[in-house]
Scaffold this motif. Structure first.
Motif, PDB file in Angstrom:
ATOM      1  N   MET A 117      -7.919 133.329 -20.363  1.00 26.58           N
ATOM      2  CA  MET A 117      -7.287 133.532 -21.231  1.00 26.58           C
ATOM      3  C   MET A 117      -7.958 134.658 -22.145  1.00 26.58           C
ATOM      4  N   GLY A 118      -7.633 136.545 -21.745  1.00 19.83           N
ATOM      5  CA  GLY A 118      -8.337 137.139 -22.653  1.00 19.83           C
ATOM      6  C   GLY A 118      -7.898 136.891 -24.274  1.00 19.83           C
ATOM      7  N   LYS A 119      -8.829 137.137 -25.162  1.00 21.37           N
ATOM      8  CA  LYS A 119      -8.832 137.779 -26.800  1.00 21.37           C
ATOM      9  C   LYS A 119      -7.373 138.044 -26.917  1.00 21.37           C
ATOM     10  N   ARG A 120      -6.760 137.889 -27.902  1.00 21.88           N
ATOM     11  CA  ARG A 120      -5.604 138.605 -28.155  1.00 21.88           C
ATOM     12  C   ARG A 120      -6.122 139.733 -29.255  1.00 21.88           C
ATOM     13  N   PRO A 121      -5.110 140.782 -29.936  1.00 20.26           N
ATOM     14  CA  PRO A 121      -5.938 141.176 -30.639  1.00 20.26           C
ATOM     15  C   PRO A 121      -5.607 141.179 -31.969  1.00 20.26           C
ATOM     16  N   VAL A 122      -6.602 141.079 -32.757  1.00 21.27           N
ATOM     17  CA  VAL A 122      -6.379 141.437 -34.565  1.00 21.27           C
ATOM     18  C   VAL A 122      -5.063 142.356 -34.907  1.00 21.27           C
ATOM     19  N   LEU A 123      -4.412 141.633 -35.917  1.00 18.96           N
ATOM     20  CA  LEU A 123      -3.693 141.555 -36.010  1.00 18.96           C
ATOM     21  C   LEU A 123      -2.812 142.406 -37.047  1.00 18.96           C
ATOM     22  N   ILE A 124      -3.394 143.532 -37.964  1.00 20.71           N
ATOM     23  CA  ILE A 124      -3.454 143.906 -39.033  1.00 20.71           C
ATOM     24  C   ILE A 124      -1.992 143.920 -39.910  1.00 20.71           C
ATOM     25  N   GLY A 125      -1.933 144.301 -40.722  1.00 19.15           N
ATOM     26  CA  GLY A 125      -1.111 144.346 -41.879  1.00 19.15           C
ATOM     27  C   GLY A 125      -1.628 145.539 -42.517  1.00 19.15           C
ATOM     28  N   LEU A 126      -0.750 147.068 -42.163  1.00 19.07           N
ATOM     29  CA  LEU A 126      -1.129 147.918 -43.635  1.00 19.07           C
ATOM     30  C   LEU A 126       0.182 148.247 -44.310  1.00 19.07           C
ATOM     31  N   THR A 127       0.355 147.925 -45.333  1.00 20.97           N
ATOM     32  CA  THR A 127       1.324 148.321 -46.629  1.00 20.97           C
ATOM     33  C   THR A 127       0.584 149.154 -47.704  1.00 20.97           C
ATOM     34  N   GLY A 128       1.658 149.612 -47.907  1.00 19.02           N
ATOM     35  CA  GLY A 128       1.169 150.811 -49.480  1.00 19.02           C
ATOM     36  C   GLY A 128       2.967 151.101 -49.395  1.00 19.02           C
ATOM     37  N   ALA A 160      -6.739 145.928 -31.560  1.00 20.38           N
ATOM     38  CA  ALA A 160      -6.139 145.758 -32.844  1.00 20.38           C
ATOM     39  C   ALA A 160      -4.287 146.057 -32.125  1.00 20.38           C
ATOM     40  N   ILE A 161      -3.418 145.775 -33.320  1.00 18.02           N
ATOM     41  CA  ILE A 161      -2.024 145.761 -33.711  1.00 18.02           C
ATOM     42  C   ILE A 161      -2.143 145.700 -35.229  1.00 18.02           C
ATOM     43  N   VAL A 162      -1.371 147.490 -35.543  1.00 12.25           N
ATOM     44  CA  VAL A 162      -1.270 147.718 -36.639  1.00 12.25           C
ATOM     45  C   VAL A 162       0.368 147.737 -36.437  1.00 12.25           C
ATOM     46  N   ILE A 163       0.556 147.064 -37.950  1.00 12.42           N
ATOM     47  CA  ILE A 163       1.423 146.996 -38.193  1.00 12.42           C
ATOM     48  C   ILE A 163       2.057 147.779 -39.735  1.00 12.42           C
ATOM     49  N   GLU A 164       2.689 148.922 -39.592  1.00 10.54           N
ATOM     50  CA  GLU A 164       2.768 149.727 -40.452  1.00 10.54           C
ATOM     51  C   GLU A 164       3.905 149.705 -41.387  1.00 10.54           C
ATOM     52  N   ALA A 165       4.636 149.165 -42.540  1.00  8.20           N
ATOM     53  CA  ALA A 165       4.700 148.521 -42.997  1.00  8.20           C
ATOM     54  C   ALA A 165       5.301 148.835 -44.444  1.00  8.20           C
ATOM     55  N   ILE A 166       6.031 149.567 -45.390  1.00 10.86           N
ATOM     56  CA  ILE A 166       6.302 149.472 -46.493  1.00 10.86           C
ATOM     57  C   ILE A 166       6.668 148.226 -47.866  1.00 10.86           C
ATOM     58  N   THR A 215      -5.117 139.963 -41.017  1.00  6.69           N
ATOM     59  CA  THR A 215      -5.453 140.711 -42.326  1.00  6.69           C
ATOM     60  C   THR A 215      -4.406 142.114 -42.829  1.00  6.69           C
ATOM     61  N   LEU A 216      -4.475 141.800 -44.533  1.00  5.59           N
ATOM     62  CA  LEU A 216      -3.585 142.652 -45.308  1.00  5.59           C
ATOM     63  C   LEU A 216      -4.410 143.631 -45.326  1.00  5.59           C
ATOM     64  N   TRP A 217      -4.228 145.097 -45.310  1.00  2.00           N
ATOM     65  CA  TRP A 217      -4.801 146.104 -45.662  1.00  2.00           C
ATOM     66  C   TRP A 217      -3.921 146.577 -46.384  1.00  2.00           C
ATOM     67  N   VAL A 218      -4.201 147.113 -47.980  1.00  4.46           N
ATOM     68  CA  VAL A 218      -3.075 148.284 -48.647  1.00  4.46           C
ATOM     69  C   VAL A 218      -3.432 148.962 -49.136  1.00  4.46           C
ATOM     70  N   VAL A 219      -2.873 151.138 -49.167  1.00  5.15           N
ATOM     71  CA  VAL A 219      -3.682 151.987 -49.126  1.00  5.15           C
ATOM     72  C   VAL A 219      -2.906 152.326 -50.279  1.00  5.15           C
ATOM     73  N   THR A 220      -3.322 152.718 -51.520  1.00  7.24           N
ATOM     74  CA  THR A 220      -3.106 153.195 -52.650  1.00  7.24           C
ATOM     75  C   THR A 220      -3.611 154.470 -53.012  1.00  7.24           C
ATOM     76  N   CYS A 221      -3.179 154.568 -54.297  1.00  8.70           N
ATOM     77  CA  CYS A 221      -3.449 156.340 -55.041  1.00  8.70           C
ATOM     78  C   CYS A 221      -2.821 156.568 -56.254  1.00  8.70           C
ATOM     79  N   PRO A 222      -3.092 156.970 -56.811  1.00  5.93           N
ATOM     80  CA  PRO A 222      -2.304 156.799 -58.458  1.00  5.93           C
ATOM     81  C   PRO A 222      -1.547 157.696 -58.294  1.00  5.93           C
TER      82      PRO A 222
END
Length: 204
Positions: free
Chosen positions: A1-12, A111-117, A130-137
């Motif tokens: 069985m191969g490695k599963r993709p890294v699941l990245i949560g992308l929000t902001g 990697a799989i990226v779930i992009e959701a507000i 892993t959870l990635w948060v995009v910011t700006c003023p």
């Protein structure tokens, strides 16, 4: 069985630049699941969600083609928290089901990226590696909504202020990407996060 993709949560929050970061991740080979695009699909004419939304909000939210006009619907729900809750109760279950289907169907990408507000609020964040948060003023959010999306300034402010403060998302973040500068600055941060979270899984 191969490695599963890294699941990245992308929000902001709105107009912080999630889609910009998602495009950069796609260039690196990530498979992008855009929750907002899925939300467009699940409310198309003829779907169960379409009928439920129409019953709740009336025909004034329809465009000339009979489809739901998201700008008209947004003008209602961003001013009325109860209306927003009613809308989300219809849309979110259908979106979550489709996201889960797409995650299960993807095995080849690094990697799989779930992009959701609403990634955190929906509970989806806790399924991610892993959870990635995009910011700006805030002034930059408003400027982008006015210049790039054509909102009146008052409407832009209403939409920004209708969302929880960015700090609430930042509190849960593994990675914070400051998207207030130029694209190259953002890209450097994306590259650094990729090296930290994805490269070790690819090469292990």
């Amino acid at each position: 069985m191969g490695k599963r993709p890294v699941l990245i949560g992308l929000t902001g929050n709105i107009a912080c630049g999630k889609s910009t970061v998602a495009r950069m991740l796609a260039e690196k080979g990530a498979y992008i699941i855009d929750a907002d695009a899925i939300a467009h699909e699940v409310i198309r004419k003829g779907t169960p969600a379409y009928e439920s939304i129409l019953r709740r909000f009336g025909e004034e939210i329809l465009g000339p083609d009979g489809e739901i006009d998201r700008r008209r619907l947004g003008a209602i729900v961003f001013r009325d928290p109860r209306a927003m809750q009613d809308l989300e109760a219809v849309v979110h279950p259908a979106v979550l089901e489709e996201i889960q289907r797409r995650v299960q169907a993807c095995s080849q990408a690094p990697a799989i990226v779930i992009e959701a507000i609403k990634l955190i609020e929906s509970g989806l964040a806790w399924a991610c590696d892993t959870l990635w948060v995009v910011t700006c003023p805030e002034p930059e959010q408003i400027r982008r909504l006015v210049i790039e999306r054509g909102f009146a300034e008052e409407e832009a402010r209403i939409r920004v202020h209708a969302q929880p403060p960015q700090e609430e998302k930042i509190r849960h973040a593994d990675v914070i990407i400051d998207n207030s500068g130029d694209l190259e600055m953002t890209r450097r941060q994306v590259e650094r996060a990729w090296r930290e979270w994805v490269d070790p899984c690819i090469h292990s």
